[in-house]
Scaffold this motif. Sequence first.
Motif, PDB file in Angstrom:
ATOM      1  N   GLY A  35     -14.361  81.719  25.220  1.00 24.28           N
ATOM      2  CA  GLY A  35     -14.344  80.337  25.179  1.00 24.28           C
ATOM      3  C   GLY A  35     -13.152  80.003  26.151  1.00 24.28           C
ATOM      4  O   GLY A  35     -11.911  80.701  26.486  1.00 24.28           O
ATOM      5  N   GLN A  36     -13.379  78.661  26.605  1.00 25.68           N
ATOM      6  CA  GLN A  36     -11.972  78.159  27.444  1.00 25.68           C
ATOM      7  C   GLN A  36     -10.577  78.386  26.567  1.00 25.68           C
ATOM      8  O   GLN A  36      -9.609  78.502  27.421  1.00 25.68           O
ATOM      9  CB  GLN A  36     -12.454  76.857  27.875  1.00 25.68           C
ATOM     10  CG  GLN A  36     -11.418  76.011  28.633  1.00 25.68           C
ATOM     11  CD  GLN A  36     -11.722  74.792  29.356  1.00 25.68           C
ATOM     12  OE1 GLN A  36     -12.814  74.754  29.409  1.00 25.68           O
ATOM     13  NE2 GLN A  36     -10.845  73.819  29.245  1.00 25.68           N
ATOM     14  N   THR A  37     -10.630  78.038  25.523  1.00 22.59           N
ATOM     15  CA  THR A  37      -9.511  78.150  24.761  1.00 22.59           C
ATOM     16  C   THR A  37      -8.730  79.689  24.985  1.00 22.59           C
ATOM     17  O   THR A  37      -7.535  79.890  25.034  1.00 22.59           O
ATOM     18  CB  THR A  37      -9.805  77.978  23.213  1.00 22.59           C
ATOM     19  OG1 THR A  37     -10.829  78.909  22.477  1.00 22.59           O
ATOM     20  CG2 THR A  37     -10.046  76.589  22.847  1.00 22.59           C
ATOM     21  N   GLU A  38      -9.613  80.717  25.087  1.00 21.94           N
ATOM     22  CA  GLU A  38      -9.223  81.992  25.245  1.00 21.94           C
ATOM     23  C   GLU A  38      -8.528  82.370  26.584  1.00 21.94           C
ATOM     24  O   GLU A  38      -7.700  82.831  27.046  1.00 21.94           O
ATOM     25  CB  GLU A  38     -10.328  83.013  24.891  1.00 21.94           C
ATOM     26  CG  GLU A  38     -10.900  83.012  23.368  1.00 21.94           C
ATOM     27  CD  GLU A  38      -9.775  82.943  22.555  1.00 21.94           C
ATOM     28  OE1 GLU A  38      -8.974  83.800  22.489  1.00 21.94           O
ATOM     29  OE2 GLU A  38      -9.812  81.980  21.620  1.00 21.94           O
ATOM     30  N   VAL A  39      -9.445  81.530  27.680  1.00 22.67           N
ATOM     31  CA  VAL A  39      -9.045  81.685  29.141  1.00 22.67           C
ATOM     32  C   VAL A  39      -7.847  80.984  29.305  1.00 22.67           C
ATOM     33  O   VAL A  39      -6.653  81.432  29.945  1.00 22.67           O
ATOM     34  CB  VAL A  39     -10.067  81.015  29.987  1.00 22.67           C
ATOM     35  CG1 VAL A  39      -9.468  80.946  31.283  1.00 22.67           C
ATOM     36  CG2 VAL A  39     -11.330  81.807  29.913  1.00 22.67           C
ATOM     37  N   GLN A  40      -7.314  79.767  28.364  1.00 22.57           N
ATOM     38  CA  GLN A  40      -6.172  79.077  28.480  1.00 22.57           C
ATOM     39  C   GLN A  40      -5.020  80.106  27.994  1.00 22.57           C
ATOM     40  O   GLN A  40      -3.950  79.888  28.434  1.00 22.57           O
ATOM     41  CB  GLN A  40      -6.289  77.936  27.670  1.00 22.57           C
ATOM     42  CG  GLN A  40      -5.101  76.946  27.719  1.00 22.57           C
ATOM     43  CD  GLN A  40      -5.102  76.208  29.118  1.00 22.57           C
ATOM     44  OE1 GLN A  40      -5.954  76.189  29.862  1.00 22.57           O
ATOM     45  NE2 GLN A  40      -3.646  75.736  29.276  1.00 22.57           N
ATOM     46  N   LYS A  41      -5.136  80.558  26.926  1.00 20.52           N
ATOM     47  CA  LYS A  41      -4.388  81.513  26.234  1.00 20.52           C
ATOM     48  C   LYS A  41      -3.704  82.528  27.205  1.00 20.52           C
ATOM     49  O   LYS A  41      -2.634  82.746  27.386  1.00 20.52           O
ATOM     50  CB  LYS A  41      -4.996  82.107  25.022  1.00 20.52           C
ATOM     51  CG  LYS A  41      -4.975  81.255  23.908  1.00 20.52           C
ATOM     52  CD  LYS A  41      -5.698  82.075  22.953  1.00 20.52           C
ATOM     53  CE  LYS A  41      -5.910  81.085  21.526  1.00 20.52           C
ATOM     54  NZ  LYS A  41      -6.703  81.588  20.569  1.00 20.52           N
ATOM     55  N   ASP A  42      -5.034  83.266  27.959  1.00 23.65           N
ATOM     56  CA  ASP A  42      -4.410  84.142  28.979  1.00 23.65           C
ATOM     57  C   ASP A  42      -3.625  83.855  30.190  1.00 23.65           C
ATOM     58  O   ASP A  42      -2.876  84.404  30.778  1.00 23.65           O
ATOM     59  CB  ASP A  42      -5.618  84.886  29.296  1.00 23.65           C
ATOM     60  CG  ASP A  42      -6.508  85.534  28.430  1.00 23.65           C
ATOM     61  OD1 ASP A  42      -5.847  85.859  27.334  1.00 23.65           O
ATOM     62  OD2 ASP A  42      -7.649  85.746  28.643  1.00 23.65           O
ATOM     63  N   LEU A  43      -4.075  82.312  30.379  1.00 20.11           N
ATOM     64  CA  LEU A  43      -3.363  81.813  31.577  1.00 20.11           C
ATOM     65  C   LEU A  43      -1.866  81.403  31.336  1.00 20.11           C
ATOM     66  O   LEU A  43      -0.755  81.770  32.222  1.00 20.11           O
ATOM     67  CB  LEU A  43      -4.038  80.738  32.192  1.00 20.11           C
ATOM     68  CG  LEU A  43      -5.394  81.032  32.948  1.00 20.11           C
ATOM     69  CD1 LEU A  43      -6.127  79.820  33.208  1.00 20.11           C
ATOM     70  CD2 LEU A  43      -5.033  81.676  34.331  1.00 20.11           C
ATOM     71  N   VAL A  44      -1.722  80.884  30.235  1.00 25.44           N
ATOM     72  CA  VAL A  44      -0.412  80.294  29.808  1.00 25.44           C
ATOM     73  C   VAL A  44       0.496  81.582  29.660  1.00 25.44           C
ATOM     74  O   VAL A  44       1.776  81.792  30.126  1.00 25.44           O
ATOM     75  CB  VAL A  44      -0.549  79.680  28.230  1.00 25.44           C
ATOM     76  CG1 VAL A  44       0.833  79.694  27.828  1.00 25.44           C
ATOM     77  CG2 VAL A  44      -1.183  78.341  28.465  1.00 25.44           C
ATOM     78  N   ALA A  45       0.114  82.579  28.933  1.00 26.79           N
ATOM     79  CA  ALA A  45       0.645  84.218  28.720  1.00 26.79           C
ATOM     80  C   ALA A  45       1.185  84.737  30.047  1.00 26.79           C
ATOM     81  O   ALA A  45       2.259  84.991  30.169  1.00 26.79           O
ATOM     82  CB  ALA A  45       0.060  84.992  28.090  1.00 26.79           C
ATOM     83  N   ALA A  46       0.290  84.534  31.216  1.00 26.84           N
ATOM     84  CA  ALA A  46       0.519  85.088  32.413  1.00 26.84           C
ATOM     85  C   ALA A  46       1.597  84.034  33.045  1.00 26.84           C
ATOM     86  O   ALA A  46       2.572  84.736  33.699  1.00 26.84           O
ATOM     87  CB  ALA A  46      -0.544  85.254  33.479  1.00 26.84           C
ATOM     88  N   ARG A  47       1.408  83.088  32.926  1.00 26.10           N
ATOM     89  CA  ARG A  47       2.734  81.731  33.587  1.00 26.10           C
ATOM     90  C   ARG A  47       3.681  82.071  33.092  1.00 26.10           C
ATOM     91  O   ARG A  47       4.865  82.255  33.594  1.00 26.10           O
ATOM     92  CB  ARG A  47       2.108  80.549  33.387  1.00 26.10           C
ATOM     93  CG  ARG A  47       2.906  79.358  34.052  1.00 26.10           C
ATOM     94  CD  ARG A  47       2.726  79.299  35.521  1.00 26.10           C
ATOM     95  NE  ARG A  47       3.155  78.261  36.200  1.00 26.10           N
ATOM     96  CZ  ARG A  47       3.342  77.986  37.424  1.00 26.10           C
ATOM     97  NH1 ARG A  47       2.569  78.841  38.262  1.00 26.10           N
ATOM     98  NH2 ARG A  47       3.899  76.954  37.885  1.00 26.10           N
ATOM     99  N   ARG A  48       4.102  82.229  31.525  1.00 22.37           N
ATOM    100  CA  ARG A  48       5.260  82.484  30.909  1.00 22.37           C
ATOM    101  C   ARG A  48       5.891  83.849  31.145  1.00 22.37           C
ATOM    102  O   ARG A  48       6.955  83.893  31.625  1.00 22.37           O
ATOM    103  CB  ARG A  48       4.845  82.428  29.441  1.00 22.37           C
ATOM    104  CG  ARG A  48       6.152  82.461  28.583  1.00 22.37           C
ATOM    105  CD  ARG A  48       5.942  82.204  27.063  1.00 22.37           C
ATOM    106  NE  ARG A  48       5.478  80.832  26.968  1.00 22.37           N
ATOM    107  CZ  ARG A  48       4.376  80.621  26.148  1.00 22.37           C
ATOM    108  NH1 ARG A  48       3.599  81.319  25.649  1.00 22.37           N
ATOM    109  NH2 ARG A  48       4.168  79.191  26.288  1.00 22.37           N
ATOM    110  N   ALA A  49       4.920  85.041  31.350  1.00 25.82           N
ATOM    111  CA  ALA A  49       5.348  86.349  31.578  1.00 25.82           C
ATOM    112  C   ALA A  49       6.111  86.122  33.153  1.00 25.82           C
ATOM    113  O   ALA A  49       7.157  87.096  33.325  1.00 25.82           O
ATOM    114  CB  ALA A  49       4.354  87.024  31.561  1.00 25.82           C
ATOM    115  N   ALA A  50       5.452  85.429  33.848  1.00 23.82           N
ATOM    116  CA  ALA A  50       6.069  85.391  35.328  1.00 23.82           C
ATOM    117  C   ALA A  50       7.291  84.442  35.420  1.00 23.82           C
ATOM    118  O   ALA A  50       7.818  84.323  36.489  1.00 23.82           O
ATOM    119  CB  ALA A  50       4.964  84.906  36.167  1.00 23.82           C
ATOM    120  N   GLY A  51       7.613  83.937  34.350  1.00 20.57           N
ATOM    121  CA  GLY A  51       8.844  82.858  34.617  1.00 20.57           C
ATOM    122  C   GLY A  51       8.536  81.673  35.032  1.00 20.57           C
ATOM    123  O   GLY A  51       9.457  81.054  35.797  1.00 20.57           O
TER     124      GLY A  51
END
Length: 388
Positions: free
Chosen positions: A100-116
């Motif tokens: 789901g798009q919701t899952e893609v969104q979660k992955d992208l938010v986590a990556a953005r946050r991990a990279a600061g």
Amino acid sequence: MRTQVAIVGAGPAGLLLAHLLAAEGVESVVVESRSEEYVAGRIRAGILEQSTVDLLRYAGLGDRLDREGDRHRGIHLQWPGERHHLDFVDLVGRAVHVYGQTEVQKDLVAARRAAGQQVVYEVGDTALHDLKTDHPSVTFTQDGEEQRITADVVVGCDGSFGPSRSALPSPSTWARTYPYSWLGVLADVAPSTDELIYAWHPDGFALHSMRSATVSRLYLQVPNGTAPEEWSDDRIWAALRDRLGHGQDGWAMTDGPITEKSVLPMRSFVQSPMRHGRLFLAGDAAHIVPPTGAKGLNLAVADVALLAPALVDLLRKDDTRLADAYSDTALRRVWRCTHFSWWMTTMLHTGGDPFDEQLQLSQLRWVTSSEAGATGLAENYAGLPIGF
């Protein structure tokens, strides 16, 4: 604030673009009018083309997709008394994934946050300025104060109602509103099918999809203007059983608690060009397709896959060739996917005209009995190459 790329919209298109740019050393700031929770919770697309999956893996975003996504070899096409499976892997060597798009969104938010990296949520009064100059800017209000981001490039990933689309002066537009909508429901019940069922029925189209091994996503064709509360849970399940062929060849439709109902209007929209000066559009800001062909999210990803290297060349090498070609290159794929989505939609949705219904059934018989017809559907559904 000062950055290289100001991205308006923190959905999958905006966050994926920021992720791809960061991998090449290009800085960006993302602004979003909604809250992080709202964006993350939007229930949208659930089918990823092979090219989308390949890009997410390439970008280092495929781990959870590979663990939790459901790889499907094809789909079922159905009309009363008949159901046929189209195997995309056999036909064109590519599969699709249910994720789901919701899952893609979660992955992208986590990556953005991990990279600061920065995402500014819940902004208001967003406006774009000086787009024909080398230093465009984006202004917005946050906590009652006006803020400005000055950038080298602005990218509009803010959908059909954001300010980016309207910032293009005198674009060419093409639009179609279809005479029906989808009633979509989420249900806490295991899917009754191994792969999606697209069903033509005299009472209207139905689609059996899924979000996980325990959650089903289901759709019914309904008249425009339908309110979700007009359909009780019992009425929904009765219509789904009828249209999807409960009892046909021993197949059974299992119902369960419905947790969400919504009505989705069906429309097509394309705007050209997808660039104005230092403003570039991606995703729904430039084009909308009906969901029948599962193209919306995948088209947005394809836009970003073209735009990211174009912006890297523009900003790091002062090479304008890919940026200059972006709109024309992206629109070729947009129109191909717009046609495919229109074709799937008009083949499967009924309008009460007996002549049209016979044409639709003839087309369905051809697609399911002709290798050429099945291959054409499979090639488009599983996804064309990014640069098509």
